[in-house]
Design a protein around this motif. Structure first.
Motif: not given
Lengths: 726, 75
Positions: A21, A68, A102, A105, A107-109, A506, A508, B53, B56-57
Motif C-alpha cells: 500500500t 491483510y 491503497d 484496492n 474494498r480489500r483494504n 499479491e 502489485p 484477478e 481489480g488486483y
C-alpha cells in the motif's frame, strides 16, 4: 484515550496497512531521517519508529508489518495485534491508529480498517496513492467514506507536502479524540470471548478479551496456539466446544467465514456509495506482466536483470573506490609524518588504516547492490520474482514464503533467518533457516570483489557491455543459491520430510519507486555496514595487528644489524642500496614469521595446505570465522606489516598479486583463488548467524549441524578445485 | 468446477470455498467469498501457479489453493 498526556508519556500512533500500500513510503514521508530501526521485545520483527511534530506536541509513530487481517498465522503476524492491544512492553496502547489504504484496492483494504475500528481505536485512514487510482479511473469520495466509516479520511500522495500537513493535522485531532468502537460484526463471539476471558482472568491469567476472540475465530491460527500454551490444561477442549456452539448457533459456517462474509457485506455497501470506477484496470501492468511472468521470457528477463545488477556493481563503483583508496593512502602518509616510526605508527597505519580501510573501500559496491534491490522491491518486480521462484521452491518442497527470507539473506542472513518466523510449519522453517546462510550476504561481497579484481583479467565482451568480473560475481551468487536450494531439497527429502506448503502472493501494479524512500533505506544499509566496520572490523584489525607485530625479539634485529654492518663495509653505491633493501625485506619477513600470528598460522597451515593456502591466508580465514569480511582486513594488516619495501603497488590487490610461497611460487594461482572464493561461498563464517540460528531453532543442534555441514562443504569443494586444476 | 480449471481469459463467480484453516481464512480476508467475481489472467508452465484477478488486483496462487475454490463460469 489519553487526552492529558504526561510529559514523559509521548502519544503513540500505530501505522498499519495491507502489504503493497506504499506504507513505508508514507512513513518515510512523515518521519524523514528521524527514524530508527528496532525490534519488539520477545519477537524479532524489525520495525521502524520515528518521532514527528504535531501541532499539540511530539508523537511516536510506530510502523507495523503489513498484513491483510488481524488474524495471525505466525508470531510475527501477531505483533500488529499485540501492539494495538497494548501488550508490548515499553510501548503503551496506541492513542490512534493510522491505517494506510491503497486507493486502487479500497474494498480489500477496508477489511483491515473495519477490524481495527472494532477495537475502539481512534482511526485515521490515509487513502494512499490516490493519484494512481485517479489515473486508473477510480474515484473515491473521502468525505462520504469518512461519514460511512466514522473515521477521518485523508487522500494522500507522498510527494505532495500540503497533504502531509493535512494528514498531520488530522492525526493531531485523532489522538485527542475519544473513539467509540464500531458495532461488532459478530456480537455473539465477542460476548463468548468476554465470558471466557473473565473465567481465565479469575484463574489469575492476564488476558485481553480480543486475544480470546481471535483464538475462537482463527481456528489453528497463532492466537489459539499461544492461548493454549499459556492457559491451564483443558483450554484447547474448551475453545473447541465454545467454537462448535457458536457455529451451531449461526448458519453452520466457520467463524472465520462468518467474519469475512459479514464484514464484506458492510464494506460492499460502503464501497457502492463512495467509489466510482471508469476505465480499464491495470492495462500497463498487464502488458508488462505478459513478459515478466512469461514462463520463458520471464526467466530470461530475471537473469538479465540480475546480471545487469552485478555488472553495475563492478563498473560503476570504480571511481568512488579509487577515491576511498586515495583517502586511505593520504591518511596513512599524514599519520606517518606526525607519528614517529615505531609501534604506534604501525598500529595506526598498518592496523587501523590498512585493516579498516580495506573493508570500507567496498561501501560503494554494497550501496549500488542495495540501490538495485530496493528499487526492484519498490517497483513491484520482486513479487514477480517470487511468483517465478515459486516453481523452484515447490520443486524443493518449500513455498514462496521461503523466498522472502532467502531474499533478505542477500543482505544478511540474520534478518533473513528472523524473517522465517512467517513460515507456520516448523519443518519448512528449519529447512529455510539452514538454506538462508548460503545466500550471498553483503559480507561476502568484499571478499569476492577483492579476489575477482585482483586475479581475474577484466575481459570485455560485446563491446564492453559485459565484463568477466561481473559474470564471475553473478556466478558466485548463483552458486550460493544452488547450494542453499540443494541443501533444502536434501533436508526436505530426509530429516524434514513433509507436505509442500501453500503459497499465495499479491502481484502489485508496477510503479515508480519514491526517491526519498529509496534514499532513506539505502542510507540505513550504508550505516549498518559502516557501524560494523567501526566496531567488529576495527577491533579485529587491532587484535590482528598486535598478533602480527609482536613479539619483536631483539635477536632478529641484532642479527640483521650485523649483516648491514658487513654490507656497508664490503659494498658501496647502488650495490649497497640493493643489499640493504634485501636485508630489510628479509628482516620484516622473519619478524612476521616469528610473530604470534605467524606461529598460529604455521600451526594451522598443514590443515589448509592441500587447498594451496599459505600460513597468511590460513590465518586470515581462521580469524574470519566470527565475521567473514574480516579476512579482508586481516590480509590488509598482515601484508601491510610485512610489506615489501620495494613494492610498486601499495594497494592490497598489488600485495596479494606478488605474494609468494617459501619456494618462490605464487600463492594466488587461479585454482587456489577460485577454491578460496568457493570456500567463502559455502563456509558458515558468521558468529551472528550461528547465534540467531540457536535462538530461532531453540537449541545448539541445528546451528552445529549447519556449521559443520557448510564448513565441510566449503573445504571439500576448495580442495577438489585446487587439486583438480593445479 | 474449480478455479484451477478456469482457462486464461475466462471469468467466473465464486460459489464456495473449501474451509481448511488459515489458508482459506486468508483467501476470505482478501475478499474471495461467495459471489466474488474472478478471472484467470495466466497460468505458469504446467498450470501452476496461476494468476487471477480479483476485485481489480492480481493474486498468484498455487494450483492446490485454487482447487479449494468452487466457481461458476460467467457468460
Amino acid at each position: 484515550m489519553n487526552t492529558t498526556t504526561a510529559a514523559n508519556k509521548i502519544p503513540v500512533i500505530a501505522v498499519v496497512g495491507n502489504p503493497n500500500t506504499g506504507k513505508s513510503t508514507l512513513f518515510n514521508a512523515l518521519t524523514g531521517m528521524r527514524q530508527k530501526t528496532a525490534n519488539f521485545p520477545g519477537v524479532t520483527v524489525e520495525h521502524h519508529t520515528g518521532l514527528i511534530d504535531l501541532p499539540s506536541g511530539k508523537v511516536n509513530l510506530v510502523d507495523l508489518p503489513g498484513s491483510y487481517s488481524l488474524a495471525a498465522e505466525s508470531p510475527d503476524e501477531m505483533v500488529a495485534c499485540d501492539v494495538l492491544l497494548g501488550l508490548i512492553d515499553n510501548l503503551h496502547q496506541p492513542d490512534a491508529v493510522l491505517v494506510v489504504v491503497d486507493s486502487a484496492n479500497l474494498r480489500r483494504n477496508l477489511f483491515l480498517v473495519h477490524q481495527v475500528m472494532e477495537l475502539g481505536k481512534s482511526v485515521v485512514v490515509a487513502l494512499n496513492m490516490s493519484d494512481i487510482a485517479k489515473r486508473r479511473g477510480i474515484h473515491i469520495d473521502p468525505d462520504q467514506l469518512s461519514k460511512e466509516l466514522g473515521a477521518a479520511v485523508i487522500p494522500f500522495v507522498a510527494t505532495d507536502r500540503s497533504q502531509t500537513q493535512a494528514l498531520k493535522a488530522t492525526m493531531d485531532v485523532a489522538i485527542n479524540t475519544n473513539a467509540v468502537a464500531s458495532a461488532a460484526v459478530q456480537p455473539e463471539v465477542v460476548e463468548a470471548a468476554h465470558l471466557y476471558a473473565d473465567e481465565l482472568r479469575s484463574e489469575g491469567m492476564q488476558i485481553n478479551d480480543y486475544e480470546v476472540e481471535r483464538a475462537l475465530i482463527d481456528a489453528r491460527g497463532y492466537a489459539e496456539q499461544r492461548l493454549i500454551s499459556n492457559a491451564p490444561t483443558g483450554t484447547a477442549d474448551k475453545l473447541f466446544v465454545l467454537r462448535q456452539q457458536l457455529v451451531q448457533q449461526g448458519d453452520g459456517s466457520s467463524l472465520a467465514k462468518t467474519e469475512a462474509t459479514r464484514r464484506y457485506k458492510l464494506i460492499d455497501a460502503m464501497v457502492a456509495k463512495v467509489e466510482t470506477r471508469t476505465g480499464e484496470p491495470l492495462s500497463l501492468t498487464d502488458k508488462v506482466d505478459r513478459i515478466t511472468n512469461h514462463p520463458v521470457w520471464g526467466m530470461v528477463l530475471f537473469i538479465t536483470i540480475m546480471a545487469t545488477v552485478f555488472q553495475a556493481v563492478f563498473s560503476w563503483a570504480g571511481p568512488l573506490m579509487n577515491l576511498i583508496d586515495s583517502g586511505a593512502g593520504w591518511m596513512a602518509s599524514t599519520i606517518s609524518q606526525i607519528v614517529p616510526p615505531g609501534a604506534l605508527n604501525s598500529l595506526l597505519v598498518d592496523g587501523v588504516v590498512a585493516g579498516v580501510g580495506s573493508v570500507i573501500i567496498f561501501l560503494p559496491q554494497i550501496m549500488i547492490l542495495f540501490a538495485f534491490i530496493i528499487i526492484l522491491e519498490d517497483s513491484g518486480y520482486m513479487a514477480r520474482a517470487a511468483f517465478m521462484m515459486d516453481r523452484l521452491m515447490r520443486y524443493v518442497g518449500l513455498s514462496g514464503q521461503s523466498f522472502i527470507p532467502m531474499l533478505s539473506s542477500f543482505a544478511c542472513a540474520v534478518p533473513g533467518i528472523m524473517a522465517t518466523r512467517v513460515i507456520p510449519n516448523k519443518r519448512d522453517r528449519i529447512a529455510t533457516i539452514i538454506a538462508a546462510p548460503f545466500m550471498t550476504c553483503s559480507a561476502r561481497l568484499p571478499v569476492y570483489a577483492l579476489l575477482i579484481a585482483a586475479f581475474l583479467p577484466n575481459q570485455q565482451f560485446l563491446g564492453g557491455l559485459i565484463n568477466l568480473h561481473g559474470l564471475v560475481l553473478l556466478g558466485l551468487y548463483l552458486l550460493g543459491v544452488v547450494g542453499g536450494v540443494l541443501t533444502a531439497l536434501l533436508l526436505k527429502r530426509t530429516g524434514l520430510k513433509g507436505p509442500t506448503p501453500g503459497f499465495m502472493i499479491e502481484l502489485p501494479p508496477y510503479r515508480f519507486p519514491d526517491l526519498k524512500s529509496v534514499l532513506i533505506r539505502l542510507l540505513d544499509r550504508g550505516k549498518i555496514f559502516l557501524r560494523r566496520a567501526g566496531t567488529i572490523i576495527f577491533t579485529v584489525a587491532i587484535v590482528v595487528w598486535a598478533l602480527v607485530y609482536f613479539p619483536r625479539p631483539a635477536e632478529i634485529f641484532e642479527a640483521y644489524d650485523a649483516e648491514r654492518v658487513v654490507a656497508e663495509i664490503e659494498l658501496s653505491g647502488e650495490e649497497l642500496d640493493t643489499r640493504l633493501a634485501q636485508i630489510d625485506n628479509l628482516e620484516s619477513a622473519n619478524l612476521i614469521e616469528q610473530s604470534l600470528l605467524g606461529r598460529i598460522g604455521k600451526t594451522i597451515e598443514p590443515v589448509f595446505r592441500p587447498l594451496g593456502w599459505d600460513w597468511k591466508v590460513s590465518a586470515g580465514v581462521v580469524a574470519s570465522f566470527p565475521a567473514r569480511e574480516v579476512v579482508v582486513a586481516v590480509l590488509g594488516t598482515i601484508y601491510a606489516v610485512g610489506a615489501d619495501v620495494n613494492e610498486t603497488d601499495e594497494s592490497l590487490i598489488g600485495r596479494l598479486r606478488s605474494a609468494k610461497h617459501a619456494d618462490g611460487k605464487k600463492v594466488f594461482t587461479l585454482p587456489m583463488t577460485v577454491g578460496l572464493m568457493v570456500f567463502y561461498a559455502f563456509c558458515l563464517q558468521c558468529a551472528a548467524t550461528v547465534a540467531v540460528m540457536r535462538r530461532e531453532t531453540g537449541g545448539w543442534g541445528w546451528p552445529l549441524f549447519a556449521w559443520t555441514y557448510m564448513t565441510g562443504l566449503g573445504y571439500v569443494c576448495a580442495l577438489l578445485i585446487f587439486q583438480g586444476f593445479s | 468446477m474449480k478455479l484451477d480449471q478456469l482457462k486464461p481469459g475466462q471469468k467466473a463467480t465464486i460459489i464456495d470455498i473449501d474451509e481448511d484453516g488459515p489458508v482459506a481464512q486468508r483467501l476470505m480476508a482478501m475478499g474471495l467469498l461467495e459471489g466474488t467475481k474472478v478471472s484467470m489472467t495466466r497460468k505458469a508452465l504446467g498450470g501452476d501457479p496461476v494468476e487471477v484477478e480479483v476485485m481489480g488486483y492480481a493474486l498468484s496462487l498455487r494450483k492446490d489453493e485454487a482447487r479449494r475454490i468452487s466457481i461458476e463460469i460467467s457468460t
